[in-house]
Motif scaffolding. Structure first.
Motif, PDB file in Angstrom:
ATOM      1  N   VAL A  63       0.826  -1.209   0.000  1.00 14.74           N
ATOM      2  CA  VAL A  63       0.000   0.000   0.000  1.00 14.74           C
ATOM      3  C   VAL A  63       0.862   1.261   0.000  1.00 14.74           C
ATOM      4  N   GLU A  64       2.023   1.199   0.657  1.00 14.16           N
ATOM      5  CA  GLU A  64       2.934   2.345   0.686  1.00 14.16           C
ATOM      6  C   GLU A  64       3.575   2.624  -0.673  1.00 14.16           C
ATOM      7  N   ARG A  65       3.734   1.588  -1.495  1.00 15.52           N
ATOM      8  CA  ARG A  65       4.505   1.714  -2.734  1.00 15.52           C
ATOM      9  C   ARG A  65       3.680   1.712  -4.009  1.00 15.52           C
ATOM     10  N   PHE A  66       2.445   1.219  -3.935  1.00 11.16           N
ATOM     11  CA  PHE A  66       1.627   1.076  -5.130  1.00 11.16           C
ATOM     12  C   PHE A  66       0.256   1.697  -4.916  1.00 11.16           C
ATOM     13  N   THR A  67      -0.354   2.122  -6.006  1.00 10.22           N
ATOM     14  CA  THR A  67      -1.752   2.540  -5.957  1.00 10.22           C
ATOM     15  C   THR A  67      -2.614   1.301  -6.158  1.00 10.22           C
ATOM     16  N   PRO A  68      -3.868   1.342  -5.721  1.00 12.86           N
ATOM     17  CA  PRO A  68      -4.716   0.163  -5.915  1.00 12.86           C
ATOM     18  C   PRO A  68      -4.785  -0.248  -7.385  1.00 12.86           C
TER      19      PRO A  68
ATOM     20  N   TYR B  13      -2.304 -15.690   1.721  1.00 10.27           N
ATOM     21  CA  TYR B  13      -3.749 -15.580   1.965  1.00 10.27           C
ATOM     22  C   TYR B  13      -4.053 -14.387   2.877  1.00 10.27           C
ATOM     23  N   VAL B  14      -3.193 -14.141   3.854  1.00  8.74           N
ATOM     24  CA  VAL B  14      -3.377 -12.986   4.737  1.00  8.74           C
ATOM     25  C   VAL B  14      -3.253 -11.693   3.931  1.00  8.74           C
ATOM     26  N   VAL B  15      -2.232 -11.598   3.091  1.00  8.32           N
ATOM     27  CA  VAL B  15      -2.051 -10.404   2.251  1.00  8.32           C
ATOM     28  C   VAL B  15      -3.278 -10.196   1.379  1.00  8.32           C
ATOM     29  N   ALA B  16      -3.773 -11.260   0.758  1.00  9.61           N
ATOM     30  CA  ALA B  16      -4.946 -11.160  -0.110  1.00  9.61           C
ATOM     31  C   ALA B  16      -6.141 -10.602   0.661  1.00  9.61           C
ATOM     32  N   ARG B  17      -6.400 -11.153   1.835  1.00 10.95           N
ATOM     33  CA  ARG B  17      -7.533 -10.699   2.645  1.00 10.95           C
ATOM     34  C   ARG B  17      -7.392  -9.233   3.030  1.00 10.95           C
ATOM     35  N   LEU B  18      -6.191  -8.847   3.488  1.00  8.01           N
ATOM     36  CA  LEU B  18      -6.001  -7.466   3.946  1.00  8.01           C
ATOM     37  C   LEU B  18      -6.088  -6.466   2.803  1.00  8.01           C
ATOM     38  N   LEU B  19      -5.544  -6.804   1.635  1.00  9.83           N
ATOM     39  CA  LEU B  19      -5.669  -5.895   0.489  1.00  9.83           C
ATOM     40  C   LEU B  19      -7.122  -5.788   0.040  1.00  9.83           C
ATOM     41  N   ALA B  20      -7.832  -6.917   0.013  1.00  5.76           N
ATOM     42  CA  ALA B  20      -9.247  -6.884  -0.368  1.00  5.76           C
ATOM     43  C   ALA B  20     -10.053  -6.034   0.614  1.00  5.76           C
ATOM     44  N   GLU B  21      -9.729  -6.147   1.909  1.00  7.49           N
ATOM     45  CA  GLU B  21     -10.426  -5.327   2.909  1.00  7.49           C
ATOM     46  C   GLU B  21     -10.181  -3.839   2.697  1.00  7.49           C
ATOM     47  N   ARG B  22      -9.061  -3.501   2.072  1.00 10.75           N
ATOM     48  CA  ARG B  22      -8.735  -2.099   1.772  1.00 10.75           C
ATOM     49  C   ARG B  22      -9.272  -1.669   0.412  1.00 10.75           C
ATOM     50  N   GLY B  23     -10.034  -2.533  -0.242  1.00  4.16           N
ATOM     51  CA  GLY B  23     -10.673  -2.183  -1.490  1.00  4.16           C
ATOM     52  C   GLY B  23      -9.915  -2.534  -2.757  1.00  4.16           C
TER      53      GLY B  23
ATOM     54  N   ALA C 109      -5.904 -22.197   8.136  1.00  2.00           N
ATOM     55  CA  ALA C 109      -6.704 -21.175   8.817  1.00  2.00           C
ATOM     56  C   ALA C 109      -6.668 -19.857   8.040  1.00  2.00           C
ATOM     57  N   ALA C 110      -5.503 -19.492   7.520  1.00  2.00           N
ATOM     58  CA  ALA C 110      -5.392 -18.247   6.739  1.00  2.00           C
ATOM     59  C   ALA C 110      -6.215 -18.347   5.458  1.00  2.00           C
ATOM     60  N   ALA C 111      -6.213 -19.511   4.822  1.00  2.00           N
ATOM     61  CA  ALA C 111      -7.006 -19.699   3.602  1.00  2.00           C
ATOM     62  C   ALA C 111      -8.496 -19.592   3.916  1.00  2.00           C
ATOM     63  N   ARG C 112      -8.924 -20.174   5.024  1.00  2.00           N
ATOM     64  CA  ARG C 112     -10.343 -20.060   5.414  1.00  2.00           C
ATOM     65  C   ARG C 112     -10.702 -18.598   5.679  1.00  2.00           C
ATOM     66  N   ALA C 113      -9.818 -17.854   6.335  1.00  2.00           N
ATOM     67  CA  ALA C 113     -10.087 -16.441   6.634  1.00  2.00           C
ATOM     68  C   ALA C 113     -10.140 -15.609   5.361  1.00  2.00           C
ATOM     69  N   TRP C 114      -9.363 -15.988   4.329  1.00  2.00           N
ATOM     70  CA  TRP C 114      -9.453 -15.297   3.030  1.00  2.00           C
ATOM     71  C   TRP C 114     -10.889 -15.396   2.550  1.00  2.00           C
ATOM     72  N   GLY C 115     -11.439 -16.586   2.506  1.00  2.00           N
ATOM     73  CA  GLY C 115     -12.850 -16.765   2.201  1.00  2.00           C
ATOM     74  C   GLY C 115     -13.272 -16.461   0.779  1.00  2.00           C
ATOM     75  N   GLY C 116     -12.388 -15.907  -0.028  1.00  2.00           N
ATOM     76  CA  GLY C 116     -12.747 -15.591  -1.406  1.00  2.00           C
ATOM     77  C   GLY C 116     -12.598 -16.798  -2.306  1.00  2.00           C
ATOM     78  N   THR C 117     -12.873 -16.575  -3.566  1.00  2.00           N
ATOM     79  CA  THR C 117     -12.759 -17.662  -4.532  1.00  2.00           C
ATOM     80  C   THR C 117     -11.304 -17.826  -4.966  1.00  2.00           C
ATOM     81  N   LEU C 118     -11.029 -18.962  -5.585  1.00  2.00           N
ATOM     82  CA  LEU C 118      -9.707 -19.234  -6.135  1.00  2.00           C
ATOM     83  C   LEU C 118      -9.807 -19.265  -7.650  1.00  2.00           C
ATOM     84  N   THR C 119      -8.848 -18.615  -8.312  1.00  2.00           N
ATOM     85  CA  THR C 119      -8.719 -18.672  -9.763  1.00  2.00           C
ATOM     86  C   THR C 119      -7.828 -19.869 -10.086  1.00  2.00           C
ATOM     87  N   PRO C 120      -8.139 -20.619 -11.147  1.00  2.00           N
ATOM     88  CA  PRO C 120      -7.253 -21.736 -11.493  1.00  2.00           C
ATOM     89  C   PRO C 120      -5.813 -21.247 -11.664  1.00  2.00           C
TER      90      PRO C 120
END
Length: 170
Positions: free
Chosen positions: A42-47, A64-74, A92-103
């Motif tokens: 987030v410090e180095r890139f724009t969304p 998975y944690v990074v994915a969840r936190l970035l998604a939470e930031r929009g 546990a981190a994958a379950r917390a992500w909760g989003g879909t997986l792309t092949p």
């Protein structure tokens, strides 16, 4: 500036075990690592569209944690799993992500890639789909952020023994 010692893979693993033995859950360590990576992004890139490439171990769990936190930031985030999570903390981190997986083998179309395939402890060259994606990412290192070390790069030597993800930020 005072020189700082670079820890070996064994020393880092021992530090993690000591932290867990002292009462810090492994998942808490994973959350902290993922938060640090998400903050650095987030410090180095724009969304922008992000593709997080997760391996089966704890490096993948960090992803998975990074994915969840970035998604939470929009941020628009997709996750691709090379293999299902293997460790309890990664699961546990994958379950917390909760989003879909792309092949995993789908064409790469994001504008930023997070390499969470393998960490510093990988002791063999990348092969198969992991090697193929490393070759594709080598064409765009400025769009790649690696967690720990770029996948395929041995953490103790830094000497590639096969295909390696090339990352602009580690």
């Amino acid at each position: 500036m005072t020189a700082r010692k670079i820890l070996t893979v064994a020393e880092i693993a021992a530090a993690d075990r000591a932290a867990i033995a002292a009462g810090t859950p492994g998942l808490a360590l994973m959350e902290r690592a993922g938060a640090a990576v998400a903050d650095a992004i987030v410090e180095r890139f724009t969304p922008r569209p992000v593709c997080v490439l997760c391996g089966p171990g704890n490096n993948g769990g960090d992803g998975y944690v990074v994915a969840r936190l970035l998604a939470e930031r929009g941020w628009p985030v997709e996750v691709r799993a090379l293999a299902p999570p293997a460790s309890p903390d990664a699961k546990a981190a994958a379950r917390a992500w909760g989003g879909t997986l792309t092949p995993f083998e789908a064409p790469l179309q994001a504008r930023l890639y997070i390499d969470a395939l393998f960490g510093a402890g990988l002791s063999k060259p990348l092969s198969g789909e992991a090697a193929a994606v490393a070759a594709q990412l080598a064409e765009r290192p400025e769009q790649v952020v690696a967690i720990d070390v770029p996948s395929g790069l041995p953490g103790d030597t830094g000497a590639p023994e096969g295909p390696v993800v090339v990352a602009g930020l580690t």
